[in-house]
Structures are given as structure tokens and as C-alpha cells.
Design a protein around this motif. Structure first.
Motif, mmCIF file in Angstrom:
data_model
loop_
_atom_site.group_PDB
_atom_site.id
_atom_site.type_symbol
_atom_site.label_atom_id
_atom_site.label_comp_id
_atom_site.label_asym_id
_atom_site.label_seq_id
_atom_site.Cartn_x
_atom_site.Cartn_y
_atom_site.Cartn_z
ATOM 1 N N ASP A 4 -3.025 0.765 -2.725
ATOM 2 C CA ASP A 4 -3.518 0.787 -4.105
ATOM 3 C C ASP A 4 -2.448 1.290 -5.066
ATOM 4 O O ASP A 4 -2.367 0.855 -6.205
ATOM 5 C CB ASP A 4 -4.764 1.671 -4.208
ATOM 6 N N TYR A 5 -1.656 2.234 -4.604
ATOM 7 C CA TYR A 5 -0.542 2.740 -5.406
ATOM 8 C C TYR A 5 0.518 3.300 -4.468
ATOM 9 O O TYR A 5 0.242 3.631 -3.312
ATOM 10 C CB TYR A 5 -1.005 3.809 -6.405
ATOM 11 N N VAL A 6 1.740 3.380 -4.960
ATOM 12 C CA VAL A 6 2.853 3.863 -4.152
ATOM 13 C C VAL A 6 3.205 5.287 -4.552
ATOM 14 O O VAL A 6 3.086 5.662 -5.723
ATOM 15 C CB VAL A 6 4.082 2.930 -4.295
ATOM 16 N N ARG A 7 3.599 6.098 -3.581
ATOM 17 C CA ARG A 7 4.050 7.470 -3.820
ATOM 18 C C ARG A 7 5.576 7.499 -3.778
ATOM 19 O O ARG A 7 6.207 6.690 -3.095
ATOM 20 C CB ARG A 7 3.475 8.416 -2.765
ATOM 21 N N PRO A 8 6.217 8.427 -4.506
ATOM 22 C CA PRO A 8 7.690 8.469 -4.544
ATOM 23 C C PRO A 8 8.330 8.497 -3.164
ATOM 24 O O PRO A 8 9.321 7.793 -2.928
ATOM 25 C CB PRO A 8 7.985 9.751 -5.334
ATOM 26 N N GLU A 9 7.795 9.290 -2.244
ATOM 27 C CA GLU A 9 8.417 9.419 -0.923
ATOM 28 C C GLU A 9 8.389 8.123 -0.117
ATOM 29 O O GLU A 9 9.146 7.964 0.842
ATOM 30 C CB GLU A 9 7.743 10.545 -0.125
ATOM 31 N N GLN A 10 7.542 7.182 -0.525
ATOM 32 C CA GLN A 10 7.480 5.905 0.187
ATOM 33 C C GLN A 10 8.655 4.989 -0.144
ATOM 34 O O GLN A 10 8.798 3.931 0.456
ATOM 35 C CB GLN A 10 6.154 5.195 -0.128
ATOM 36 N N LEU A 11 9.508 5.396 -1.099
ATOM 37 C CA LEU A 11 10.661 4.571 -1.474
ATOM 38 C C LEU A 11 11.971 5.100 -0.900
ATOM 39 O O LEU A 11 13.032 4.551 -1.191
ATOM 40 C CB LEU A 11 10.779 4.485 -3.005
ATOM 41 N N THR A 12 11.908 6.142 -0.075
ATOM 42 C CA THR A 12 13.143 6.737 0.458
ATOM 43 C C THR A 12 13.897 5.797 1.389
ATOM 44 O O THR A 12 15.107 5.956 1.573
ATOM 45 C CB THR A 12 12.838 8.054 1.199
ATOM 46 N N GLU A 13 13.230 4.830 1.978
ATOM 47 C CA GLU A 13 13.884 3.894 2.893
ATOM 48 C C GLU A 13 14.038 2.507 2.286
ATOM 49 O O GLU A 13 14.285 1.536 3.005
ATOM 50 C CB GLU A 13 13.094 3.804 4.213
ATOM 51 N N GLU A 14 13.873 2.418 0.975
ATOM 52 C CA GLU A 14 13.909 1.116 0.304
ATOM 53 C C GLU A 14 15.219 0.882 -0.441
ATOM 54 O O GLU A 14 15.879 1.834 -0.875
ATOM 55 C CB GLU A 14 12.747 1.001 -0.697
#
Length: 301
Positions: free
Chosen positions: A182-192
Motif C-alpha cells: 500500500d505504501y513504501v517505507r524509507p528502509e525498503q529502498l536501501t537495496e534499490e
């Protein structure tokens, strides 16, 4: 006879921009000796030096810095005045120069420019994206007449009109795991791999309003200039990006991409048109602002 003339300001400006008397002379269609003589005569009359030499470089003195600031303010205004007077002489109204600090706003701008050109056939429109002194400096320096920006910087002499609201969202491919949340959290972009336009990170909302407050960085940051290539990369699972929701929804009709909210509340933004207060009575300029405010062809969210 006045001591300070326009040619003096033009020389000082060209030397600053191009780095040498030779280059400035070429730009101004003068010989180097004539240019040097003109500046020496001015220095003699004023009793102050404009530059000092450091090796092969010309460094402005305090007086030179002051004259450079005057030149950067006055020379573009004089050039604009001459251009507009020539347009009046030819029966034309003028030219509207639009500066863009919003990379993804070109599609929106086209929806405004098309009816505007139909309504104002004697006014030309030009769009600029690169400015010598940034968007605000371009307004003050008369490089542009209107600034399209999501981040207005309020200064005396400038005014801003909001023209539409939008939500900044994360863009992922439909195959990406984040496409299911539903939404993304900042820590979910550390491997992007984060794909953005080539501007300073502190001017990118995904950094300033989402990642940096949490002390988080993506695995890789890849700048790309064009929206089309950026979204092709996302659709091919080469990375993620952040763009206005309305733009993503337009491209989602032909690309395998999806918009995901940034955080539980999202990131709300507005697009503003900035103008000089002194230009408020220019009819074809104010007409563009009103058209942008009232035209329902652009997206609202």
C-alpha cells in the motif's frame, strides 16, 4: 559624457562568462586591443582597477565584483527592452520565456501552451531549462519571464501563483515486490537503484522529504535526463524512481509500471508559476498565468 557605458558592462560580463579578454572580444566582435583600451580608459577615469592578474587568469577586484553584479542585472534588461521594442516595431506583441524547474512538467506545459498560442498569435513562447544563476536568478536577471517550480523561494520583487496540486509517488515495475504494498517505507529502498533527474539531491523530494530525514540512502543513485528513458528503465526492472502520480498514470497505459505511495501519508506537492511583480501589467504574461490556473486539461489529484 557619462563615464560608465553599456559596452563596459558587456565586456565585464563576457570576461566573467568566458574567462579571457580574447574570448570576450570575439563574443563582442571587437579586437582584443580595442577591448583592452576601453577597459584601461574606464579604469583611468574611475581611478580604480577592474581586474587583477593571477597567472593567466583575470580576477575581479572589489570594484570589478560590484560592476559585474550591476552588469548581470542591467545588461539582460537592456537586451530584453531592445528585443521588445523591435517586436513592437514589427507589429508583434513580444515573447514569453518560460523557465522549468519541474522536469516532469513538460506534458502539462504542452496542454497550456497549445491554447495559449491560439489565443495570442502575436506572442512567441520559448522554454528554458538551464539558467546561469538558477531559476530565481533567471527571473531577477530577466533570462525568463515565468518560472515553473514545485519549490518556490519567496523573495522581494517576486510573486507565485499555485496552479495545481499533485502527489509525489514511487514508481516501480509491475513485477517489483513493492508493487504489491500500500505504501513504501524509507528502509525498503536501501537495496534499490534510485533513478532521478540530474539535479542536486537536496532538491529531490524523495531525498529531502523521505530518505534523508531517516538517514537512509539507496544502494545506487542513477541520474537520467529524460522521463521516457527513466520510465523505460523502471519498466525493465533496472531501478525505481519518484514522479508525480498523474504522470505515472499516463505512462502506465503503455508501460508496465505502477505508482506506490511514499509513506503512509504520501508526499503532497504543488506546482507554482513565479513572475516578477513589476510585470503584473503585461497582459500576455498574466493571461498565461490565468490560463494555467483555470485550465482543467491539467491533472488534479
Amino acid at each position: 559624457m557619462p563615464i560608465l557605458e553599456r559596452i563596459h558592462l558587456a565586456i565585464i560580463r563576457e570576461v566573467d562568462q568566458h574567462g579571457s579578454l580574447t574570448a570576450a572580444a570575439d563574443r563582442l566582435h571587437l579586437t582584443q586591443s580595442a577591448l583592452s583600451h576601453t577597459i584601461r580608459k574606464l579604469e583611468d577615469q574611475l581611478g580604480v582597477s577592474i581586474w587583477r592578474r593571477e597567472g593567466r587568469s583575470l580576477i575581479p577586484t572589489q570594484a570589478g565584483e560590484y560592476l559585474l553584479a550591476v552588469a548581470n542585472r542591467l545588461v539582460p534588461q537592456l537586451a530584453l527592452a531592445e528585443e521588445r521594442l523591435q517586436q513592437f516595431a514589427k507589429g508583434e506583441r513580444g515573447a514569453l520565456r518560460i523557465g522549468m524547474e519541474c522536469h516532469p512538467c513538460y506534458q502539462w506545459l504542452l496542454k497550456i501552451v497549445s491554447p495559449y498560442l491560439a489565443d495570442w498569435p502575436s506572442v512567441d513562447v520559448d522554454v528554458k531549462q538551464k539558467f546561469q544563476f538558477g531559476g530565481i536568478g533567471a527571473l531577477f536577471g530577466y533570462e525568463i519571464d515565468i518560472l515553473v517550480t514545485p519549490d518556490p523561494l519567496y523573495k522581494p520583487g517576486l510573486q507565485y501563483q499555485p496552479v495545481f496540486d499533485y502527489e509525489q509517488v514511487l514508481v516501480v515495475s509491475t513485477n517489483h515486490p513493492l508493487s504489491q504494498v500500500d505504501y513504501v517505507r524509507p528502509e525498503q529502498l536501501t537495496e534499490e537503484t534510485l533513478i532521478t533527474y540530474p539535479v542536486e539531491t537536496d532538491r529531490l523530494d524523495i531525498y529531502s522529504q523521505f530518505l534523508m530525514p531517516e538517514g537512509i540512502s539507496p544502494k545506487r543513485h542513477k541520474p537520467i535526463e529524460t522521463t521516457d528513458i527513466m520510465l523505460q528503465m523502471v519498466a525493465s526492472d533496472r531501478g525505481v524512481t519518484a514522479l508525480p502520480r498523474w504522470l505515472v498514470e499516463e505512462y502506465a497505459e503503455k508501460l508496465n509500471i505502477k505508482a506506490v505511495r511514499l509513506g503512509p501519508k504520501g508526499i503532497a506537492k504543488q506546482i507554482f508559476l513565479g513572475t516578477r511583480e513589476g510585470d503584473a501589467n503585461i497582459d500576455y504574461l498574466s493571461a498565461f498565468v490565468e490560463l494555467a490556473k483555470n485550465n482543467r486539461a491539467f491533472p488534479t489529484e
